[in-house]
Every structure is written in C-alpha cells, then in structure tokens.
Write a protein that holds these residues in place. Structure first.
Motif, PDB file in Angstrom:
ATOM      1  N   SER A 160      -7.359   3.897  -1.090  1.00 42.08           N
ATOM      2  CA  SER A 160      -7.031   2.463  -1.101  1.00 42.08           C
ATOM      3  C   SER A 160      -8.252   1.589  -1.372  1.00 42.08           C
ATOM      4  O   SER A 160      -8.109   0.459  -1.843  1.00 42.08           O
ATOM      5  CB  SER A 160      -6.387   2.049   0.219  1.00 42.08           C
ATOM      6  N   ASP A 207       2.299   2.674   3.265  1.00 44.16           N
ATOM      7  CA  ASP A 207       1.417   3.837   3.091  1.00 44.16           C
ATOM      8  C   ASP A 207       1.448   4.769   4.305  1.00 44.16           C
ATOM      9  O   ASP A 207       1.470   5.985   4.163  1.00 44.16           O
ATOM     10  CB  ASP A 207      -0.013   3.316   2.861  1.00 44.16           C
ATOM     11  N   ASP A 227       0.859  -1.190   0.000  1.00 43.75           N
ATOM     12  CA  ASP A 227       0.000   0.000   0.000  1.00 43.75           C
ATOM     13  C   ASP A 227       0.897   1.243   0.000  1.00 43.75           C
ATOM     14  O   ASP A 227       1.792   1.381   0.832  1.00 43.75           O
ATOM     15  CB  ASP A 227      -0.898  -0.014   1.251  1.00 43.75           C
ATOM     16  N   HIS A 237      -1.940  10.719  -0.806  1.00 48.29           N
ATOM     17  CA  HIS A 237      -1.558   9.913  -1.964  1.00 48.29           C
ATOM     18  C   HIS A 237      -1.202  10.823  -3.139  1.00 48.29           C
ATOM     19  O   HIS A 237      -1.688  11.947  -3.227  1.00 48.29           O
ATOM     20  CB  HIS A 237      -2.715   8.988  -2.373  1.00 48.29           C
ATOM     21  N   THR A 257       2.257   7.056  -2.034  1.00 46.10           N
ATOM     22  CA  THR A 257       1.867   7.942  -0.932  1.00 46.10           C
ATOM     23  C   THR A 257       2.985   8.914  -0.567  1.00 46.10           C
ATOM     24  O   THR A 257       4.129   8.494  -0.345  1.00 46.10           O
ATOM     25  CB  THR A 257       1.491   7.129   0.324  1.00 46.10           C
ATOM     26  N   HIS A 316       2.255   8.684   4.588  1.00 46.75           N
ATOM     27  CA  HIS A 316       1.358   9.697   5.159  1.00 46.75           C
ATOM     28  C   HIS A 316       2.083  10.507   6.236  1.00 46.75           C
ATOM     29  O   HIS A 316       1.866  11.706   6.368  1.00 46.75           O
ATOM     30  CB  HIS A 316       0.134   9.038   5.800  1.00 46.75           C
ATOM     31  N   HIS A 363      -1.415   2.718  -5.046  1.00 46.40           N
ATOM     32  CA  HIS A 363      -1.081   4.115  -5.358  1.00 46.40           C
ATOM     33  C   HIS A 363       0.231   4.415  -4.666  1.00 46.40           C
ATOM     34  O   HIS A 363       0.706   3.610  -3.859  1.00 46.40           O
ATOM     35  CB  HIS A 363      -2.168   5.068  -4.851  1.00 46.40           C
TER      36      HIS A 363
HETATM   37 ZN    ZN Z   1      -3.168   5.975   2.368  1.00 46.77          ZN
END
Ligand code: ZN
Ligand code: MG
Length: 396
Positions: A105, A277, A64, A346, A322, A281, A320
C-alpha cells in the motif's frame, strides 16, 4: 544470559511491529466466509453536469485492496445497487510497483500521490529515497485547501503516502511529524498514539494546537467543526471495524468536504476505505462486504457534494486487490454473498478506476497506477508549469 536478553528484545521489537499488522491473520471461522447482512440503503441517482472543463476540487477515494470481486460483494450485499453505479467513466489500473509485481500500500499510495512508481514500503519517496512532491503538497502550493480521511491510523501507509516522505512505512512517528511540515487543513483518522505516545517524548498535538488546529478525538465533536483547521484523531491506533465505528467514514467525509469547500481556490482530499484490505487479508467475506458498503456510503457523501458543486472531480480506485477474491455464490434478492480467496496477501490483478465530474473522461482505458497520479496532478495545477512542482519546499 546475554543471548536471552537479546532474544527478549527481539521478541519485544517484533511484537511492536506486528501490532500494526495484526489485521493480517486469516480467519478460520466458516460463518465469516458468507455475508448475510440484512440492512440495505437507498442509492440515489446523480447526473453529471460539470460547470467547467477542469476541476477546481479533486476528491480521490481509495478503497484499499478493492478489486472487482470486493465491489461486487458490496453490490450484491446492497441488493444490486451501489453509489458507485453512478460513475460512467471507468478504467483499469495496473498496480505493480517499481521493484515488485505485487505492490504494497505504500508504493501503491505513492504512485497515486506523486506519479512515481517506487519500491514497496516507500512513503512519498522515489526509488533513490528522494522525496517527491505529492498531489496534496502541490494542491497546497496552488492555494488550495487539503485534507486526508482514513479508517486506519492516519499515519498508516495509504494516507501517509500523500503527506509524508520517509524511506519506510513503519516509521509511524516520523510520519506523524511530517504532518506538521504541511499546512493540511483537515485530517480525520486513527493514530492518536503516533502523535502523543512517542519515543522522543513529544506531544505533537500541542504543536498542532500551536499551529491553529483544533485537536479532537470524539466523532460527535469533530462533526460540529464547520471551519478552520481540524485534526481529528478518532482512535488510539486504527479505528474499529465498520459495525463498531458508527459511520465514522461517511460522517468524516461530509465534515471534511464542508470545511474544505470554504476555500475559494478549491481543494484536494484523499479519503480511504482502509479496511476492505483487511477483510481480504483475513479472507473474511463478511468483513469485506461491510467495509465495502461503508466506503460506498462515503462515496455517496462525495457525490452529494460534487453534484451540487459542479466543479469537483471524484476518482475512486484502489492501490491493489487483496486476497485474490472470487465470488462463489450470491443472491441479489437477499444480499447474501459467498466469497473465496486464494491467498492472504495482495494480488497482481488490475483494479478498477471510476471517475465522475470535470476531467472524468481522462480516466478510462488501461492505465498504470503512476499515470493516474500524473493525471490527477496535472488536473489540480492551475497552470502547466513545472516551476510549481519544483517550488514545493520538501526541506521544511
Ligand atoms: Zn494490505
Ligand atoms: Mg491503506
């Protein structure tokens, strides 16, 4: 008085929702912007020697938020080599969703699981909120064993997109309920609370046991399971960060593959490195690198299995990127990596797709995320019949 009560309820509700998303706070600590880890692991070389043209088994691994910078952070951290380096078929995925240039997501997962682009937040449903069969359900319909493994809650957007059909990713309890509508063989991840601490007062672990699952929370116990149906709920909510979860992901990968491979008809499994991910972030290079290495060691477990088996396709990709991460400095000798991020959410760039094993040659070039889902579904189906898809019973 009324106003205050309303405000208090609103705050309580938002806290409850935000509790799921507290991994999104950007870190201010400079020390976390550089990875200085010293532990590395040896990477084996694997040669592709497929025994068949079509895969009997598919292992889909989703990092992720994993773009090329995240991968290169891991590659540098491990002094220039990853298990991922064994993959010779490489492509790119355009990650856009049906209603946003920047996907979340849920829509990203649903494109990969169903072959349909949908709106951000959608779990296994199309833009009209109609449930679409997922590769996991289609595989089950083909007589294959199925599994999900995740370092987040197993009810979180990515794994949920493969097994649930709900209009919103925030409907964690309904998503947990959807697990019981399938015959998934193995799932390991966090999210115990969504099965047990529910508004409807139900204890879904009791229903799981009735369906024949062994329900376990301790990784050491989970690891001992060699056959049958397994529900491994390793955390109340999300699992802790890599350094605090004792190889949960590589160990779960190995455990799940061992159980699923006993089915003569083959299997489908999705394995997620969820917290790459979250490092993005948080704009935390250290977090990204550690999660990347943990995910890569899980890829190593998948390769161990696939090379031995010869009828297994492994596809590694992301939903994706991030953070808009860049690598600003690094050292292949020491494994030091410096990262920089342009935002806390993202980004819209393409993410890489790596494939290994029978069918791997189909995953090169530039593809839309939904095309990857469609290719995976056509590869898991025995015969090219639309009937098979239509016969997946989504009303259960
Ligand atoms: Zn995310
Ligand atoms: Mg995820």
């Amino acid at each position: 008085m009324k106003k205050q009560l309303f405000l208090a309820i609103a705050i309580l509700l938002s806290c409850n929702l935000l509790a799921q998303e507290n991994y999104k706070t950007i870190t201010k600590e400079d020390s976390l912007k550089t990875y200085r880890g010293t532990t590395t692991y040896p990477v084996k070389e694997y040669r592709e020697s497929p025994k068949s043209k079509k895969p009997k088994n598919i292992i889909l691994m989703i990092g992720d938020g994993m773009g090329t910078a995240q991968i290169f952070a891991g590659l540098t951290a491990n002094h220039g080599n990853l298990f991922l380096n064994n993959f010779k078929h490489v492509g790119f995925s355009e990650t856009q969703s049906a209603n946003h240039y920047i996907t979340d997501s849920a829509a990203g997962g649903t494109a990969l699981s169903s072959g349909y682009r949908t709106y951000n937040g959608a779990i296994g449903v199309d833009t009209d909120t109609i449930a679409q069969p997922t590769i996991l359900e289609i595989a089950e319909n083909e007589g294959k064993a199925t599994g999900l493994v995740s370092t987040s809650a197993i009810t979180h957007a990515t794994p949920a997109s493969f097994i649930a059909h709900q209009p919103s990713r925030n409907m964690y309890e309904a998503i947990a309920g959807d697990f019981l509508k399938t015959d998934i063989d193995v799932f390991i991840g966090g999210g115990y609370k969504h099965f047990t601490d529910r508004k409807d007062g139900k204890d879904l672990t009791a229903n799981l046991k009735k369906k024949g699952y062994v329900v376990l929370q301790d990784m050491n116990e989970i690891e001992k399971v060699k056959s049958g149906k397994l529900a491994g709920l390793t955390a109340f909510e999300h699992n802790p960060v890599a350094s605090k979860r004792d190889n949960m992901l590589p160990r779960s990968t190995k455990t799940a593959l061992n159980i699923l491979s006993q089915n003569k008809e083959g299997f489908f499994i999705m394995i997620e490195g969820s917290q790459i991910d979250w490092g993005g972030h948080q704009n935390n290079t250290n977090y990204v690198a550690e999660e990347m290495l943990d995910f890569d060691r899980s890829i190593g477990k998948a390769l161990d299995f696939a090379v031995n088996n010869g009828e297994t396709l492994i596809v590694v990709t992301a939903d994706h990127e991030t953070g808009g991460m860049a690598i600003t400095n690094g050292d292949m000798e020491t494994g030091k990596v410096e990262g920089s991020f342009i935002e806390g959410d993202h980004s819209g760039v393409m993410v890489p797709v790596f494939a290994f094993g029978p069918g791997a040659d189909q995953f090169s070039g530039i593809m839309k995320n939904e095309e990857i889902g469609k290719k995976l579904i056509s590869l898991i189906k025995d015969k090219e019949t639309k009937k098979h898809v239509a016969s997946v019973d989504l009303s259960k």
